[in-house]
Write an enzyme that holds these catalytic residues in place. Structure first.
Site, PDB file in Angstrom:
ATOM      1  N   GLY A  89       0.765  -1.232   0.000  1.00 26.45           N
ATOM      2  CA  GLY A  89       0.000   0.000   0.000  1.00 26.45           C
ATOM      3  C   GLY A  89       0.795   1.282   0.000  1.00 26.45           C
ATOM      4  O   GLY A  89       0.213   2.367   0.114  1.00 26.45           O
ATOM      5  N   GLY A  90       2.114   1.192  -0.135  1.00 32.49           N
ATOM      6  CA  GLY A  90       2.916   2.415  -0.150  1.00 32.49           C
ATOM      7  C   GLY A  90       2.555   3.333  -1.297  1.00 32.49           C
ATOM      8  O   GLY A  90       2.350   4.544  -1.113  1.00 32.49           O
ATOM      9  N   LYS A  91       2.457   2.786  -2.487  1.00 32.91           N
ATOM     10  CA  LYS A  91       2.123   3.601  -3.662  1.00 32.91           C
ATOM     11  C   LYS A  91       0.656   4.022  -3.627  1.00 32.91           C
ATOM     12  O   LYS A  91       0.300   5.100  -4.114  1.00 32.91           O
ATOM     13  CB  LYS A  91       2.458   2.840  -4.939  1.00 32.91           C
ATOM     14  CG  LYS A  91       3.953   2.522  -5.085  1.00 32.91           C
ATOM     15  CD  LYS A  91       4.236   1.773  -6.382  1.00 32.91           C
ATOM     16  CE  LYS A  91       5.712   1.419  -6.520  1.00 32.91           C
ATOM     17  NZ  LYS A  91       6.129   0.377  -5.559  1.00 32.91           N
ATOM     18  N   CYS A 151      10.288  -3.808  -9.591  1.00 35.63           N
ATOM     19  CA  CYS A 151      11.502  -3.549  -8.806  1.00 35.63           C
ATOM     20  C   CYS A 151      12.562  -4.554  -9.262  1.00 35.63           C
ATOM     21  O   CYS A 151      13.251  -5.158  -8.452  1.00 35.63           O
ATOM     22  CB  CYS A 151      11.241  -3.613  -7.310  1.00 35.63           C
ATOM     23  SG  CYS A 151      10.498  -5.149  -6.730  1.00 35.63           S
TER      24      CYS A 151
END
Length: 434
Positions: free
Chosen positions: A258-260, A375
């Site tokens: 959920g960072g982005k 990534c």
């Protein structure tokens, strides 16, 4: 750092979970360290990350010191020796203390192994220089990577491969993304300075602050109030590239942790954002992160590869497709990738990525934008994926990313680990013909 035999025993248990059962460090560490105090928890983390980071080198060294390999049932003794060798090579723990701790570690449960452990470690100390000189003649030992990763990096990046391997073996910095809806970057930096915590901005990510030294996240100012998130500066480039506009329907197709997702909402609260993930447990993490930040989105447990099971047919104007990948760009942050990933995983991942890209494209509105993210530093997962997709998808057009970070590729833009003081990421922005 002083630590108990119990802490070292926990380190063995964590490494058994990774090496013997294929669990990730992020899964195994919390499960086994809950009962430890802060100091011993940090000590265990230092040990297990160190052994994973240098495992190819340590195991080859141990093989040279043993007359015969351990049986599977004695993996705890083998791992205890790996822990001790790591301490002898890469920490400030005195030699005698490392040997003594390793002997005590095995003596309680396997008394027969105490003498062996003592002999092996003292033999290493006596022959240290000669053994290390011999070790550096072996490519896997010298670079501390499996041979298949070395070979693939050499093929994909013939001018940078050795620098990439070295970058993977360095500890990644701790980077914060400041929630500028709550506090400005300069004000938060001042709050850190008031606690004698040094940090500096990152030039390519306006909300980023790079800590000079890692810190306990819960002890940083404003954590519970949602003033910041922990996120690598390279990952912070995604949301601005997608650039959600007011009122748009936005899909974060592989959202966890959920960072982005949070960053997209921090940039634009007036959007209809759906955060999708195939695992309900992972989606819980997204919910927790958004709640802490004071943000909200529609959270949906579903598979982006099977939109027929959940999509309502209304197109999205923006899609973030952060696909499952080899994670070869974040090895410095997740060194267990060296142990868990296999060479034949890449072709399967590439197939999954291409399928996800095609399914996501179906859901994109004409004139909309899709950001493809990995990534990874492997070209098969990145520029080669985009070349194949663009060749076959007539209504897809690449939007050139004009930036002063990373390296422009035939398709998309690649950041290599360490080159921008970030992890390794690949970005490609696509537009759908109206």
């Amino acid at each position: 750092m002083a630590a108990s035999t119990d802490a070292r025993r926990v380190a063995v248990q964590v490494l058994q979970a990774v090496l013997d059962r294929g669990e990730s460090l992020s899964q195994a560490l919390p499960e086994h360290t809950q009962a430890l105090d802060t100091q011993n928890r940090a000590f265990v983390q230092m040990l297990v990350y160190g052994v994973c980071r240098w495992y190819p080198r340590l195991q080859i060294l141990l093989d040279q010191l043993l007359k015969k390999p351990f049986k599977a049932k004695d993996s705890d003794v083998r791992i205890g020796l790996l822990l001790a060798l790591y301490q002898l090579l890469d920490t400030r723990v005195p030699d005698y203390a490392s040997v003594d701790a390793a002997v005590k570690l095995v003596k309680k449960k396997k008394a027969w192994a105490a003498g062996l452990v003592n002999a092996v470690l003292r033999n290493f100390i006596r022959q240290r220089e000669a053994l290390l000189e011999k070790l550096d003649k072996d490519e896997q030992a010298r670079y501390a990577h499996p041979q298949w990763i070395i070979d693939r990096l050499r093929t994909d990046w013939p001018d940078q491969w050795s620098a990439l391997l070295d970058a993977n073996n360095r500890q990644a910095p701790m980077v914060l993304r400041i929630n500028t809806r709550q506090i400005s970057v300069t004000d938060y930096q001042s709050r850190l300075e008031a606690q004698q915590i040094a940090a500096h901005p990152y030039p390519h990510a306006p909300a980023a602050l790079v800590l000079e030294q890692p810190a306990d996240v819960s002890g940083l100012p404003g954590y519970r109030d949602g003033w910041f998130s922990v996120q690598d500066a390279g990952a912070q480039l995604a949301a601005p590239l997608l650039d959600p506009q007011p009122g748009q329907r936005v899909l974060d197709a592989c959202a966890a942790p959920g960072g982005k997702t949070g960053h997209l909402l921090e940039l634009q609260t007036d959007q209809q954002l759906t955060a999708l993930d195939v695992a309900d447990s992972r989606l819980t993490r997204v919910a927790d992160n958004l709640a802490r930040l004071g943000l909200s989105a529609e959270l949906l447990c579903a598979d982006a590869a099977e939109p027929q099971n959940w999509w309502d047919g209304r197109p999205y104007q923006r899609i973030l497709l952060d696909v499952p990948c080899s994670a070869s760009g974040v090895i410095r942050r997740h060194p267990d990738i060296k142990l868990l990933r296999r060479a034949d995983d890449i072709a399967q991942l590439a197939q999954t990525q291409q399928h996800l890209l095609r399914q996501a494209w179906r859901m994109l509105a004409p004139g909309g934008h899709l950001l493809y993210v990995t990534c990874s530093v492997f070209k098969q997962e990145n520029e080669q994926q985009l070349a194949s997709f663009l060749q076959q998808q007539a209504d897809a057009e690449e939007v050139i990313i004009d930036a002063d970070w990373g390296e422009a590729r035939p398709h998309g833009r690649q950041i290599l680990p360490g080159s921008e003081s970030t992890d390794g990421f690949y970005y490609a922005l696509l537009s759908k013909s109206p």
